[in-house]
Enzyme design. Structure first.
Site, PDB file in Angstrom:
ATOM      1  N   GLU A 186       0.807  -1.217   0.000  1.00 48.71           N
ATOM      2  CA  GLU A 186       0.000   0.000   0.000  1.00 48.71           C
ATOM      3  C   GLU A 186       0.846   1.278   0.000  1.00 48.71           C
ATOM      4  O   GLU A 186       0.327   2.364   0.238  1.00 48.71           O
ATOM      5  CB  GLU A 186      -0.977   0.010   1.180  1.00 48.71           C
ATOM      6  CG  GLU A 186      -1.974  -1.137   1.121  1.00 48.71           C
ATOM      7  CD  GLU A 186      -2.961  -1.147   2.261  1.00 48.71           C
ATOM      8  OE1 GLU A 186      -4.056  -1.698   2.089  1.00 48.71           O
ATOM      9  OE2 GLU A 186      -2.629  -0.596   3.340  1.00 48.71           O
ATOM     10  N   GLU A 217      -6.272  -7.163  -2.155  1.00 50.14           N
ATOM     11  CA  GLU A 217      -6.715  -7.455  -0.788  1.00 50.14           C
ATOM     12  C   GLU A 217      -8.223  -7.243  -0.695  1.00 50.14           C
ATOM     13  O   GLU A 217      -8.702  -6.132  -0.874  1.00 50.14           O
ATOM     14  CB  GLU A 217      -6.064  -6.512   0.241  1.00 50.14           C
ATOM     15  CG  GLU A 217      -4.586  -6.637   0.416  1.00 50.14           C
ATOM     16  CD  GLU A 217      -4.075  -5.706   1.503  1.00 50.14           C
ATOM     17  OE1 GLU A 217      -4.883  -5.288   2.366  1.00 50.14           O
ATOM     18  OE2 GLU A 217      -2.880  -5.388   1.489  1.00 50.14           O
TER      19      GLU A 217
END
Length: 796
Positions: free
Chosen positions: A295, A386
């Site tokens: 991320e 995810e």
């Protein structure tokens, strides 16, 4: 990874020390093994194997290089030898040998002559073909000394490509030229206390392959796993997305998200570790992708160096320029590059993942309405790295890992809008419990079956919800394979501790209902129900078309009747395609029951079962509470069991049948001669709909020279009124000296959490290692509406 060299007498030893940050204590220091490797005067290090492909994979070259370190004060003459053979055979296919002189106290990068193969057996990901591996042995012999050092590795011939798909915007992976729809999940370190063992790695990877996954993402907040992890991924065909150690979970998001340019404190040490990690992992066939961080991306200076480290060799660029014969002779040997064979992406949200520009567009991470996974509005981007949900284990795990005060189930608080909010106990909150309700959006998926009475009831209903939730997630993604999506990775596959969210098996290695839900959904050839449209779909993720197949759907009510069935024949499903075959109309029929079962079967041209999928469903706006009264039915079962012991490994085969009664079709088909008796299976329609496997004779399973047939059990019950035997669950247990039931873990099941319509029979294979000093293991069978059974396995 830090490398130290020392001398012990005349012998040279090399020490590898691994450093990493993980878990709540992010600075653990030296955590992995420290090992000694002795060599002669010349030491080999950092071998590199690369295969390049030409002529549509008919012509293959193996390139290899190795660093040779001469620790003497004088130059030495030596011979480098490489032998190659199929790992499954003993005969050597290729031998390469070459002499070299290594200067004194110097390290030389030596390139062996390339080795040519014509149409070798290739390595394929799980579900696409075999995981063929070749054994490569390299040794160096010093004149006047003999063999000085050696190295052995299992190597797979395969080519992995990936790029941004122009139609979906998602990253598309190809292996050996074939597109592969990615279905897998995020991996957190095997054990939070770093008790890393070969046995645990094997069980972990076997579980992932058994779920029909084809990729594991080694998340950046974890570690670079030991070689045994990657060896098992090679063995079972699990592609590995390998991330470097950049994540907001470790170092914060930075003043200007997404990356903190000051972290880590020592940039050069980070790059040293990164280079050593690349060298450590680059020879594994399963390694598919390098990613800078989770991320976020590494600081700009680090990212620039990683891009330089991992630039693609011309043989592996897209489009495939390596088909140019002149190029083959004009560029540097690819094994001399650090790793020029795999794409590097700066972070998990960039370049074909999520929104693609670093925006936090992965997720969501909570309970969902199962039908929502099939809606086009659920997720906007082509590849989700995810997406997560619930993960409650079975009650036995809670009791084994938490004190009695943590066995208290949540309070269910009704809010003004009629939704229930769950309030878990403090221990569950600490263990990151995710609730099975989302007030205002999702009604509680456990109370949907009736308010739970205690921990056992809560956890059993949680397994029902787990199964539905994750099967729907994977089927929803696969429903729009290539039209909207190129892949999905679930957050997360497992927990390194006793976490209570996002897992398919718990920290003790017991599978949840979710495990078997995704196993069904991720079959390479699969039949499924679109929960939004009620279309029945056939999924073919293989490289071969399905021809002349049939799909059958049958609805079964709680009273055992079959009011609805539908069949379509002569179906062709192209390669890598999801095809809609018909719509299941029962929910809109006049007499549709509030709760019902649906059995879907995909049949081959010879009427053998290619895929079977069993659903329990309720009408829109309804719930599953009618199943509560169904528990009292207590369906009898017919059971045949045989078991074989080889060493400490036990293999059990159980054929379980629901032998209940006589069924009459209703509605339009009532005029046909469809009165069907079980177990005689006199109707061809019945025989198509009912059996998964028919076993005429139970014989010893997996025979071996040192195996023993340790037990046979047969139970049979007379016919009763037809009923569905619902939610049957196998486990393997034993009684300890205090008379307490204990589980044997891990256990591999070919099927679990199964349901059988009247007359249906299923073959279940169970395998496990019998712990020392345990003489009385039991196969325990429980179910929603059956009497609990303990089937004894006497171990000599």
């Amino acid at each position: 990874m830090i490398s130290l060299s020392i001398f012990v007498g005349s012998e040279h030893a090399h020490i590898y020390i691994f450093f990493c940050c993980i878990y709540r204590d992010r600075n653990t220091g030296i955590w992995d093994e420290v090992s000694f490797h002795t060599t002669g005067p010349v030491k080999m290090s950092n071998p590199h194997l690369v295969s390049s492909f030409f002529d549509n994979f008919k012509r293959v070259y193996l390139h290899s290089s190795i660093e040779l370190m001469n620790m003497n004060s004088e130059a030495v003459s030596c011979t480098v030898k490489m032998e190659i053979q199929l790992a499954s055979r003993n005969n050597i296919e290729h031998v390469v040998e070459q002499d070299i002189t290594v200067p004194p106290e110097a390290t030389t990068l030596f390139t062996l002559p390339q080795v040519f193969f014509y149409k070798p057996d290739l390595w394929w990901p799980n579900g696409m073909g075999k995981q063929t591996l070749h054994k490569v042995d390299i040794s160096v012999s010093v004149k006047g000394y003999g063999e000085s050092d050696s190295w052995s590795h299992l190597f797979g011939f395969r080519k992995i490509e990936n790029y941004i798909d122009s139609s979906t915007g998602g990253r598309l992976f190809k292996v050996n030229g074939e597109p592969i729809f990615i279905r897998g999940g995020n991996w957190i370190v095997s054990d939070g206390l770093l008790r890393l063992t070969k046995e645990r790695y094997k069980s972990d990877i076997d579980f992932h392959a058994d779920m029909n996954f084809n990729m594991i993402r080694c998340w950046g907040g974890g570690i670079t796993e030991r070689p045994e992890f990657y060896e098992n991924c090679d063995r079972r065909g699990l592609l590995v997305w390998q991330e470097f150690w950049i994540t907001g979970d470790n170092n914060g998001r930075g003043v200007n998200p997404p990356s903190d340019p000051e972290w880590p404190l020592d940039h050069q040490l980070f790059l040293t570790c990164a280079k050593d990690t690349i060298k450590l992992l680059r020879n594994y066939a399963s390694l598919a992708l390098w990613v800078g961080g989770n991320e976020q991306h590494p600081a700009d200076d680090l990212n620039k160096v990683l891009i330089d480290y991992l630039q693609l060799h011309p043989y592996f660029e897209i489009p495939l320029v390596s088909e140019n014969p002149e190029l083959h002779n004009s560029v540097e040997d690819p094994s001399r590059w650090l790793d020029g064979t795999r794409v590097y992406i700066q972070g998990s949200l960039w370049d074909g993942f999520a929104k693609g520009n670093g925006d936090f567009s992965d997720g969501p991470y909570g309970i969902q309405n199962p039908a929502d996974f099939f809606k086009d509005s659920f997720y906007a981007y082509g590849f989700n790295p995810e997406v997560g949900s619930v993960g409650m284990p079975v009650a036995a795990t809670i009791k084994a890992t938490m004190p009695p005060e943590a066995w208290v189930i949540p309070d269910f608080i009704e809010e003004d809008d009629g939704y229930l909010a769950e309030v878990p106990n403090p221990t569950w909150q600490y263990h990151k419990y995710i609730a099975y309700s989302d007030p205002g959006k999702v009604h509680d998926q456990i109370v949907s079956y009736g308010e739970p009475k205690d921990l056992d009831d809560f956890c059993e209903k949680a397994q029902l919800a787990n199964y539905i939730q994750y099967r729907a997630l994977m089927e929803g993604w696969t429903s729009r394979m290539w039209t909207k999506y190129t892949g999905v990775l679930i957050w997360k596959n497992q927990n390194p501790w006793t976490g209570l969210r996002g897992q398919f098996y718990d920290h003790l290695h017991d599978q949840t209902g979710a495990f078997f839900g995704v196993r069904s959904a991720c079959e390479p050839i699969h039949v499924q129900l679109n929960l939004d449209t009620y279309n029945v779909e056939v999924v073919n993720t293989t490289s071969s078309p399905l021809e002349n197949v049939s799909v059958e759907g049958s609805v079964w009510c709680l009273d055992g009747s079959m009011p609805y069935s539908q069949r379509m024949d002569n179906i062709t499903v192209p390669v890598n395609k999801t095809l809609t075959v018909f719509q299941m109309a029962y929910p809109t029929s006049k007499d549709a029951q509030p709760v019902y079962f649906l059995l879907l079967k995909l049949l081959g041209s010879s009427q053998h079962t290619l895929s079977r999928n069993f659903y329990w469903l309720h009408l829109p706006g309804q719930n599953y509470k009618a199943l509560e009264a169904f528990r009292s039915e207590k369906i009898p079962l017919s059971i045949n069991m045989t078991s074989t012991l080889t060493g400490r490994m036990c293999q059990v085969r159980i054929v379980v049948e629901n032998p209940t009664g006589k069924v009459h079709l209703k509605g339009d088909e009532a005029s046909e001669d469809t009165s069907i008796s079980s177990p005689s299976l006199s109707s061809s329609l019945w025989s198509r709909l009912c059996p998964c496997f028919f076993v005429s004779k139970i014989s010893k399973l997996f025979p071996a020279e040192d195996s023993q047939d340790i037990h046979k059990v047969k139970e049979f019950h007379k016919n009763q009124t037809a009923k569905v035997a619902f939610w049957l669950h196998f486990s393997v247990v034993f009684m300890n000296d205090g008379g307490k039931e204990m589980r044997i873990l891990p256990v591999n099941y070919s099927q679990n959490y199964i349901s059988l319509i009247p007359g249906e029979r299923m073959d279940v294979i169970i395998s496990f290692e019998v712990p020392e000093n345990i003489k009385n293991p039991l196969v325990k069978l429980t179910g929603w509406n059956i009497q609990e059974k303990n089937l004894s396995l006497s171990v000599p």
